[in-house]
Write a protein that holds these residues in place. Structure first.
Motif, PDB file in Angstrom:
ATOM      1  N   LYS A  78    -118.507 100.911   1.755  1.00  0.00           N
ATOM      2  CA  LYS A  78    -119.437 101.500   2.713  1.00  0.00           C
ATOM      3  C   LYS A  78    -120.140 100.426   3.530  1.00  0.00           C
ATOM      4  O   LYS A  78    -120.479 100.647   4.670  1.00  0.00           O
ATOM      5  CB  LYS A  78    -120.487 102.353   1.995  1.00  0.00           C
ATOM      6  CG  LYS A  78    -119.938 103.669   1.488  1.00  0.00           C
ATOM      7  CD  LYS A  78    -121.016 104.458   0.799  1.00  0.00           C
ATOM      8  CE  LYS A  78    -120.451 105.745   0.219  1.00  0.00           C
ATOM      9  NZ  LYS A  78    -121.462 106.502  -0.518  1.00  0.00           N
ATOM     10  N   ASN A  79    -120.346  99.262   2.956  1.00  0.00           N
ATOM     11  CA  ASN A  79    -121.032  98.178   3.657  1.00  0.00           C
ATOM     12  C   ASN A  79    -120.111  97.416   4.606  1.00  0.00           C
ATOM     13  O   ASN A  79    -120.571  96.608   5.383  1.00  0.00           O
ATOM     14  CB  ASN A  79    -121.650  97.199   2.655  1.00  0.00           C
ATOM     15  CG  ASN A  79    -122.796  97.825   1.892  1.00  0.00           C
ATOM     16  OD1 ASN A  79    -123.428  98.756   2.358  1.00  0.00           O
ATOM     17  ND2 ASN A  79    -123.048  97.322   0.705  1.00  0.00           N
ATOM     18  N   GLN A  80    -118.828  97.661   4.536  1.00  0.00           N
ATOM     19  CA  GLN A  80    -117.886  96.959   5.398  1.00  0.00           C
ATOM     20  C   GLN A  80    -117.547  97.825   6.598  1.00  0.00           C
ATOM     21  O   GLN A  80    -117.343  99.024   6.465  1.00  0.00           O
ATOM     22  CB  GLN A  80    -116.604  96.627   4.637  1.00  0.00           C
ATOM     23  CG  GLN A  80    -116.813  95.596   3.566  1.00  0.00           C
ATOM     24  CD  GLN A  80    -115.511  95.259   2.855  1.00  0.00           C
ATOM     25  OE1 GLN A  80    -114.481  95.860   3.115  1.00  0.00           O
ATOM     26  NE2 GLN A  80    -115.580  94.306   1.971  1.00  0.00           N
ATOM     27  N   LYS A  81    -117.495  97.199   7.760  1.00  0.00           N
ATOM     28  CA  LYS A  81    -117.142  97.925   8.979  1.00  0.00           C
ATOM     29  C   LYS A  81    -115.632  98.135   9.013  1.00  0.00           C
ATOM     30  O   LYS A  81    -114.869  97.262   8.660  1.00  0.00           O
ATOM     31  CB  LYS A  81    -117.587  97.126  10.208  1.00  0.00           C
ATOM     32  CG  LYS A  81    -117.263  97.805  11.523  1.00  0.00           C
ATOM     33  CD  LYS A  81    -117.896  97.079  12.669  1.00  0.00           C
ATOM     34  CE  LYS A  81    -117.508  97.565  14.018  1.00  0.00           C
ATOM     35  NZ  LYS A  81    -117.313  98.951  14.226  1.00  0.00           N
ATOM     36  N   ILE A  82    -115.233  99.297   9.447  1.00  0.00           N
ATOM     37  CA  ILE A  82    -113.815  99.604   9.597  1.00  0.00           C
ATOM     38  C   ILE A  82    -113.446  99.354  11.059  1.00  0.00           C
ATOM     39  O   ILE A  82    -114.107  99.845  11.971  1.00  0.00           O
ATOM     40  CB  ILE A  82    -113.526 101.074   9.229  1.00  0.00           C
ATOM     41  CG1 ILE A  82    -114.016 101.393   7.820  1.00  0.00           C
ATOM     42  CG2 ILE A  82    -112.053 101.387   9.386  1.00  0.00           C
ATOM     43  CD1 ILE A  82    -113.358 100.591   6.720  1.00  0.00           C
ATOM     44  N   TYR A  83    -112.407  98.568  11.283  1.00  0.00           N
ATOM     45  CA  TYR A  83    -111.996  98.207  12.635  1.00  0.00           C
ATOM     46  C   TYR A  83    -110.762  98.990  13.045  1.00  0.00           C
ATOM     47  O   TYR A  83    -109.876  99.236  12.248  1.00  0.00           O
ATOM     48  CB  TYR A  83    -111.705  96.709  12.712  1.00  0.00           C
ATOM     49  CG  TYR A  83    -112.924  95.871  12.466  1.00  0.00           C
ATOM     50  CD1 TYR A  83    -113.833  95.636  13.486  1.00  0.00           C
ATOM     51  CD2 TYR A  83    -113.181  95.332  11.219  1.00  0.00           C
ATOM     52  CE1 TYR A  83    -114.964  94.883  13.277  1.00  0.00           C
ATOM     53  CE2 TYR A  83    -114.316  94.579  10.988  1.00  0.00           C
ATOM     54  CZ  TYR A  83    -115.204  94.354  12.023  1.00  0.00           C
ATOM     55  OH  TYR A  83    -116.325  93.624  11.808  1.00  0.00           O
TER      56      TYR A  83
END
Length: 124
Positions: A44-49
């Motif tokens: 959840k803390n990581q951005k999805i690109y």
């Protein structure tokens, strides 16, 4: 045999019994749930690109490589490189002040009157 069945009934009724299969099963489930919660919070803390983001990132990196590969030249080299054009401009009657003013109007402020006067002295 009846005694064995009574012991089994007591084991099932007593959730604190360490030897029971169900208590061992529950503790491993709790560990797995904790692990999955931890990994979900990291995700959840990581951005999805997107694929588009990836292309933009690559384009930016390529532009930076090009910028790093650009060669820089000195003011004198710049003036010498455009010697013919400058001399042609002065032959048409342009003054040093007019050329500097025109350069400034076009946001090219690194050439001064002194630079152009010095250039003209060397080239004559």
């Amino acid at each position: 045999m009846i005694q064995d069945q009574n012991i089994l009934d007591l084991d099932i009724q007593n959730p604190d019994n360490i030897n029971s299969d169900s208590s061992t099963h529950n503790s491993s489930e709790a560990t797995q749930k904790d692990d999955s919660k931890h990994s979900k919070s990291v995700e959840k803390n990581q951005k999805i690109y997107s694929v588009n983001d990836s292309k933009k990132f690559e384009d930016i990196l390529f532009r930076h490589i090009e910028k790093m590969n650009e060669k820089t030249i000195t003011r004198n080299q710049l003036l010498t490189q455009h010697k013919q054009t400058l001399l042609q401009l002065f032959n048409f009657g342009a003054t040093v002040e007019e050329v500097v003013t025109f350069l400034k109007e076009n946001n090219f402020t690194s050439i001064s009157e002194e630079n152009l006067k010095e250039f003209l002295k060397k080239k004559k």
